[in-house]
Design an enzyme around this catalytic site. Structure first.
Site, PDB file in Angstrom:
ATOM      1  N   GLY A   1       1.133   6.576 -10.265  1.00  0.00           N
ATOM      2  CA  GLY A   1       0.921   8.019 -10.143  1.00  0.00           C
ATOM      3  C   GLY A   1       0.179   8.633 -11.318  1.00  0.00           C
TER       4      GLY A   1
ATOM      5  N   TRP B   1       0.781   5.500   1.235  1.00  0.00           N
ATOM      6  CA  TRP B   1       0.440   6.100   2.531  1.00  0.00           C
ATOM      7  C   TRP B   1      -0.747   7.052   2.477  1.00  0.00           C
ATOM      8  CZ3 TRP B   1       0.957  11.006   1.083  1.00  0.00           C
ATOM      9  CH2 TRP B   1       1.998  11.360   0.196  1.00  0.00           C
ATOM     10  N   ASN B   2      -1.296   7.291   1.298  1.00  0.00           N
ATOM     11  CA  ASN B   2      -2.311   8.357   1.249  1.00  0.00           C
ATOM     12  C   ASN B   2      -3.724   7.884   1.591  1.00  0.00           C
ATOM     13  OD1 ASN B   2      -2.494   6.955  -1.145  1.00  0.00           O
ATOM     14  ND2 ASN B   2      -3.006   8.765  -2.360  1.00  0.00           N
TER      15      ASN B   2
ATOM     16  N   GLY C   1       0.794  -1.228   0.000  1.00  0.00           N
ATOM     17  CA  GLY C   1       0.000   0.000   0.000  1.00  0.00           C
ATOM     18  C   GLY C   1       0.820   1.269   0.000  1.00  0.00           C
TER      19      GLY C   1
ATOM     20  N   GLU D   1       4.354   4.726  -6.440  1.00  0.00           N
ATOM     21  CA  GLU D   1       4.919   5.554  -7.501  1.00  0.00           C
ATOM     22  C   GLU D   1       5.263   4.707  -8.736  1.00  0.00           C
ATOM     23  OE1 GLU D   1       8.340   7.431  -5.887  1.00  0.00           O
ATOM     24  OE2 GLU D   1       7.171   8.716  -4.556  1.00  0.00           O
TER      25      GLU D   1
ATOM     26  N   CYS E   1      -3.691  10.362  -6.024  1.00  0.00           N
ATOM     27  CA  CYS E   1      -3.073   9.971  -7.298  1.00  0.00           C
ATOM     28  C   CYS E   1      -3.837  10.473  -8.506  1.00  0.00           C
ATOM     29  CB  CYS E   1      -2.974   8.454  -7.349  1.00  0.00           C
ATOM     30  SG  CYS E   1      -4.537   7.650  -6.967  1.00  0.00           S
TER      31      CYS E   1
ATOM     32  N   GLU F   1      -8.635  -1.708 -10.397  1.00  0.00           N
ATOM     33  CA  GLU F   1      -9.257  -2.043  -9.117  1.00  0.00           C
ATOM     34  C   GLU F   1     -10.738  -1.689  -9.234  1.00  0.00           C
ATOM     35  OE1 GLU F   1      -6.644  -0.101  -6.151  1.00  0.00           O
ATOM     36  OE2 GLU F   1      -5.828  -2.106  -5.853  1.00  0.00           O
TER      37      GLU F   1
ATOM     38  N   GLU G   1       4.783  14.687 -11.209  1.00  0.00           N
ATOM     39  CA  GLU G   1       3.814  14.517 -10.122  1.00  0.00           C
ATOM     40  C   GLU G   1       4.381  15.126  -8.843  1.00  0.00           C
ATOM     41  OE1 GLU G   1       3.130  10.573  -8.396  1.00  0.00           O
ATOM     42  OE2 GLU G   1       0.983  10.967  -8.499  1.00  0.00           O
TER      43      GLU G   1
ATOM     44  N   GLY H   1      -0.267   2.682 -14.688  1.00  0.00           N
ATOM     45  CA  GLY H   1      -0.628   1.417 -14.066  1.00  0.00           C
ATOM     46  C   GLY H   1      -0.896   0.274 -15.019  1.00  0.00           C
TER      47      GLY H   1
ATOM     48  N   LYS I   1       1.068  -5.431   3.015  1.00  0.00           N
ATOM     49  CA  LYS I   1       2.117  -4.602   3.630  1.00  0.00           C
ATOM     50  C   LYS I   1       1.714  -3.139   3.484  1.00  0.00           C
ATOM     51  CE  LYS I   1       5.827  -2.453   2.157  1.00  0.00           C
ATOM     52  NZ  LYS I   1       5.874  -1.269   3.003  1.00  0.00           N
TER      53      LYS I   1
ATOM     54  N   GLU J   1      -1.245   0.261  -9.377  1.00  0.00           N
ATOM     55  CA  GLU J   1      -1.969   1.541  -9.327  1.00  0.00           C
ATOM     56  C   GLU J   1      -0.940   2.616  -9.029  1.00  0.00           C
ATOM     57  OE1 GLU J   1      -4.923   2.128 -10.132  1.00  0.00           O
ATOM     58  OE2 GLU J   1      -5.830   0.136 -10.137  1.00  0.00           O
TER      59      GLU J   1
HETATM   60  P1  NDP Z   1       5.932   4.468  -2.982  1.00  0.00           P
HETATM   61  O1  NDP Z   1       6.022   3.923  -4.359  1.00  0.00           O
HETATM   62  O2  NDP Z   1       7.095   5.150  -2.426  1.00  0.00           O
HETATM   63  O3  NDP Z   1       5.556   3.315  -1.944  1.00  0.00           O
HETATM   64  C1  NDP Z   1       4.422   2.514  -2.127  1.00  0.00           C
HETATM   65  C2  NDP Z   1       4.618   1.217  -1.374  1.00  0.00           C
HETATM   66  O4  NDP Z   1       5.638   0.454  -2.013  1.00  0.00           O
HETATM   67  C3  NDP Z   1       5.068   1.403   0.062  1.00  0.00           C
HETATM   68  O5  NDP Z   1       4.461   0.427   0.861  1.00  0.00           O
HETATM   69  C4  NDP Z   1       6.557   1.178  -0.034  1.00  0.00           C
HETATM   70  O6  NDP Z   1       7.133   0.785   1.161  1.00  0.00           O
HETATM   71  C5  NDP Z   1       6.614   0.079  -1.056  1.00  0.00           C
HETATM   72  N1  NDP Z   1       7.882  -0.033  -1.762  1.00  0.00           N
HETATM   73  C6  NDP Z   1       8.816   0.912  -1.970  1.00  0.00           C
HETATM   74  N2  NDP Z   1       9.834   0.403  -2.709  1.00  0.00           N
HETATM   75  C7  NDP Z   1       9.511  -0.887  -2.974  1.00  0.00           C
HETATM   76  C8  NDP Z   1      10.145  -1.940  -3.689  1.00  0.00           C
HETATM   77  N3  NDP Z   1      11.307  -1.769  -4.317  1.00  0.00           N
HETATM   78  N4  NDP Z   1       9.527  -3.139  -3.752  1.00  0.00           N
HETATM   79  C9  NDP Z   1       8.324  -3.338  -3.159  1.00  0.00           C
HETATM   80  N5  NDP Z   1       7.692  -2.385  -2.460  1.00  0.00           N
HETATM   81  C10 NDP Z   1       8.276  -1.163  -2.366  1.00  0.00           C
HETATM   82  O7  NDP Z   1       4.651   5.407  -2.999  1.00  0.00           O
HETATM   83  P2  NDP Z   1       4.116   6.346  -1.823  1.00  0.00           P
HETATM   84  O8  NDP Z   1       3.797   5.529  -0.626  1.00  0.00           O
HETATM   85  O9  NDP Z   1       5.070   7.470  -1.706  1.00  0.00           O
HETATM   86  O10 NDP Z   1       2.734   6.845  -2.417  1.00  0.00           O
HETATM   87  C11 NDP Z   1       2.629   7.890  -3.302  1.00  0.00           C
HETATM   88  C12 NDP Z   1       2.522   7.381  -4.728  1.00  0.00           C
HETATM   89  O11 NDP Z   1       1.451   6.457  -4.837  1.00  0.00           O
HETATM   90  C13 NDP Z   1       2.227   8.465  -5.718  1.00  0.00           C
HETATM   91  O12 NDP Z   1       2.981   8.308  -6.891  1.00  0.00           O
HETATM   92  C14 NDP Z   1       0.771   8.271  -6.028  1.00  0.00           C
HETATM   93  O13 NDP Z   1       0.375   8.789  -7.256  1.00  0.00           O
HETATM   94  C15 NDP Z   1       0.634   6.801  -5.950  1.00  0.00           C
HETATM   95  N6  NDP Z   1      -0.745   6.416  -5.698  1.00  0.00           N
HETATM   96  C16 NDP Z   1      -1.463   5.804  -6.696  1.00  0.00           C
HETATM   97  C17 NDP Z   1      -2.785   5.493  -6.508  1.00  0.00           C
HETATM   98  C18 NDP Z   1      -3.575   4.791  -7.573  1.00  0.00           C
HETATM   99  O14 NDP Z   1      -4.574   4.167  -7.242  1.00  0.00           O
HETATM  100  N7  NDP Z   1      -3.202   4.845  -8.835  1.00  0.00           N
HETATM  101  C19 NDP Z   1      -3.488   5.831  -5.276  1.00  0.00           C
HETATM  102  C20 NDP Z   1      -2.639   6.429  -4.284  1.00  0.00           C
HETATM  103  C21 NDP Z   1      -1.320   6.718  -4.518  1.00  0.00           C
HETATM  104  P3  NDP Z   1       7.618   1.871   2.239  1.00  0.00           P
HETATM  105  O15 NDP Z   1       6.797   3.062   2.071  1.00  0.00           O
HETATM  106  O16 NDP Z   1       7.398   1.243   3.524  1.00  0.00           O
HETATM  107  O17 NDP Z   1       9.033   2.089   1.920  1.00  0.00           O
END
Ligand code: NDP
Length: 496
Positions: free
Chosen positions: A260, A160-161, A158, A237, A292, A470, A393, A466, A184, A258
């Site tokens: 950015g 964090w938003n 997941g 991201e 997002c 979903e 973004e 993406g 996770k 899903e």
């Molecule tokens: P991140 O990509 O930084 O993190 C997302 C999740 O992936 C976190 O749980 C993170 O863990 C985990 N993660 C990070 N690196 C890896 C890896 N190499 N392998 C597996 N898992 C990993 O995104 P953010 O949490 O910063 O969220 C913001 C982003 O999410 C924005 O780009 C936004 O647009 C997108 N988003 C998309 C949505 C959609 O439905 N399309 C909805 C909401 C947000 P940890 O954080 O613990 O390091």
């Protein structure tokens, strides 16, 4: 206020993993801290899962799968609907916890986050008995049945938003299809997924069917690469999506990503003016811009442009920013100090770009907010497509307004991006509304609306926003696989 509601100064005991129907200690000996974004005070320590803990969750999920996938459909429906009932009963309690962990205002978390997650569980729970296969006759003496079977153990990672909502959006279709699930949460927002695990258990979901492993990207990698996991669904991201897809390829598991966006809103001269202004504000400043699907590039046709621009700043400046536990607040802090610094960097880039600064982009001067990650909603007009903050973004409250002359130009510019999550068109011309909606290269397009996402309609991205969807019926295909069983009703003759 009921006793179990957290408030801005709540601290919690160490949070553990939730595996096989209950809390367990991680074996890593490592913890991380989750912090209240409104104050930057620690809420609690959270145990980081080690590889052995992920293996334990996979083993539990495999056992859970054997039980859950064999349970009668109506029993699974009843259990999931019971979870919905508990979620709705405890909506405000969970919303308070989400506000503490994310900084999102209560005005959002009490009305959106938990409810829209529960809606999705309810939607899929109602489908379980209707999931079916196909049948083909091959006269005179053969037939085939095409069974829709679950994948097995699925995992979700997941962002964090929308921490609890994402956990529900991912687990609901997975469970409805008979799979078990390991989730996770993002390291920044680990709390509410654990409450979801408690809810599922209380509702009667068998042990091992929904598990939560905590930790940073290392735990995400363990899930993506795990031989015992059949499917991975990430919200995050674009860069993370690429890594997860590459890791998933090592075992050829399917992915839903899903990611950015940098979505366009196209406002034509004939649009309902107030609706368009309202949408531009909501599509940029809801959740402090940490959404997002936000419409961060607002293209406005020249005939309406100056009037439109003149209305935006007073409206944005009137938004109440502050303590997310204040029910009147609509703009809370950003998620973390690091993210705040990144967003403030984009504010500097925007200020230096030559675009017309209309308002915001500053740290509020209220001393009561000094410890939080606050930034005032910012709007820049007369933006150009190649400005860095217009292309990338930001994931913060930063709206770019761009003038345009005609439909073809607006569409060409709107589509000139590697993202394709969503978009909107505002017009009262019926034919143009549909023409433009059909031509915007994005997974979701709204006509005279923004960010409407009922459980029954698919959501997901085109291009680099993406893979897969979903919600909606289509997601059933992402959590099941087809088995063809061909039955011969007579003798089998040799060909030679
Ligand atoms: P991140 O990509 O930084 O993190 C997302 C999740 O992936 C976190 O749980 C993170 O863990 C985990 N993660 C990070 N690196 C890896 C890896 N190499 N392998 C597996 N898992 C990993 O995104 P953010 O949490 O910063 O969220 C913001 C982003 O999410 C924005 O780009 C936004 O647009 C997108 N988003 C998309 C949505 C959609 O439905 N399309 C909805 C909401 C947000 P940890 O954080 O613990 O390091």
């Amino acid at each position: 206020m009921p006793q179990n509601f957290v408030n801005a100064s709540t601290t919690l005991e160490v949070q553990r993993l939730h595996i096989d129907g209950g809390y367990v200690d991680a074996t890593s000996g490592e913890t991380f801290t989750t912090v209240n974004p409104a104050t930057n005070r620690d809420i609690c320590e959270v145990q980081q899962a080690a590889e052995a803990d992920v293996d334990r969750a996979v083993d539990a999920a495999r056992r859970g799968f054997e039980v859950w996938s064999q349970m009668p459909a109506m029993d699974r429906t009843r259990i999931m609907l019971r979870a919905v009932e508990i979620l709705r009963d405890r909506n405000d309690e969970f919303a308070h916890l989400e506000t503490l962990d994310t900084g999102k205002p209560l005005s959002e978390t009490t009305t959106e986050d938990i409810r829209t997650g529960a809606d999705v569980i309810e939607f899929y729970a109602g489908l379980i008995s209707s999931l079916h296969g196909q049948h083909f006759d091959f006269p005179p003496a053969a037939f085939a049945t095409i069974r829709r079977e679950p994948l097995g153990v699925c995992a979700g990672i997941g962002a964090w938003n929308y921490p609890m909502q994402i956990a529900m959006w991912k687990s609901a279709p997975a469970l409805a299809c008979g799979n078990s699930f390991i989730f996770k949460p993002a390291e920044l927002t680990p709390l509410t997924a654990l409450r979801l695990a408690e809810v599922y258990t209380e509702a009667g979901v068998p042990d091992g069917v929904f598990n939560v492993v905590q930790g940073d990207h290392r735990v995400g990698q363990m899930l993506s690469r795990h031989q015992g996991i059949d499917k991975i669904s990430l919200t995050g991201e674009v860069g993370t999506g690429k890594k997860v897809m590459a890791d998933a390829a090592t075992t050829l598991k399917g992915v839903t990503l899903e990611l950015g966006g940098k979505s366009p809103i196209i406002v034509f001269d004939d649009a309902d003016f107030d609706s368009a202004v309202n949408a531009a504000l909501v599509a940029n400043f809801y959740s402090a811009g940490e959404v997002c699907s936000n419409g961060t590039r607002v293209f406005v046709q020249r005939g309406m442009y100056e009037e439109f621009v003149s209305k935006l700043a007073p409206r944005a400046e009137a938004l109440k920013i502050g303590d997310p536990f204040d029910p009147d607040v609509v703009v809370g802090p950003l998620i973390s100090r690091e993210h705040h610094a990144k967003v403030m960097g984009y504010m500097d880039i925007a200020l230096a770009s030559g675009a017309r600064h209309l308002c915001g982009g500053t740290v509020p001067d209220d001393p009561a907010l000094a410890d939080g990650n606050y930034v005032t909603p910012a709007i820049f007009a007369d933006c150009e497509d190649d400005m860095q903050f217009v292309k990338e973004e930001v994931f913060g409250p930063l709206m770019a307004v761009l003038p345009f002359d005609d439909e073809d130009e607006a569409l060409r510019r709107a589509n000139d991006t590697n993202y394709g999550l969503s978009g909107a068109v505002f017009t009262t011309d019926f034919a143009r509304a549909h023409r433009v909606a059909n031509s915007i290269q994005a997974g979701s397009v709204w006509i005279n609306d923004y960010n409407a996402l009922p459980a029954s309609i698919p959501f997901g991205g085109y291009k680099q926003s993406g893979v897969g969807r979903e919600n909606g019926l289509v997601t059933i295909d992402h959590f099941t696989q087809w088995k063809t069983i061909y039955a011969n009703l007579t003798t089998f003759d040799a060909y030679y």
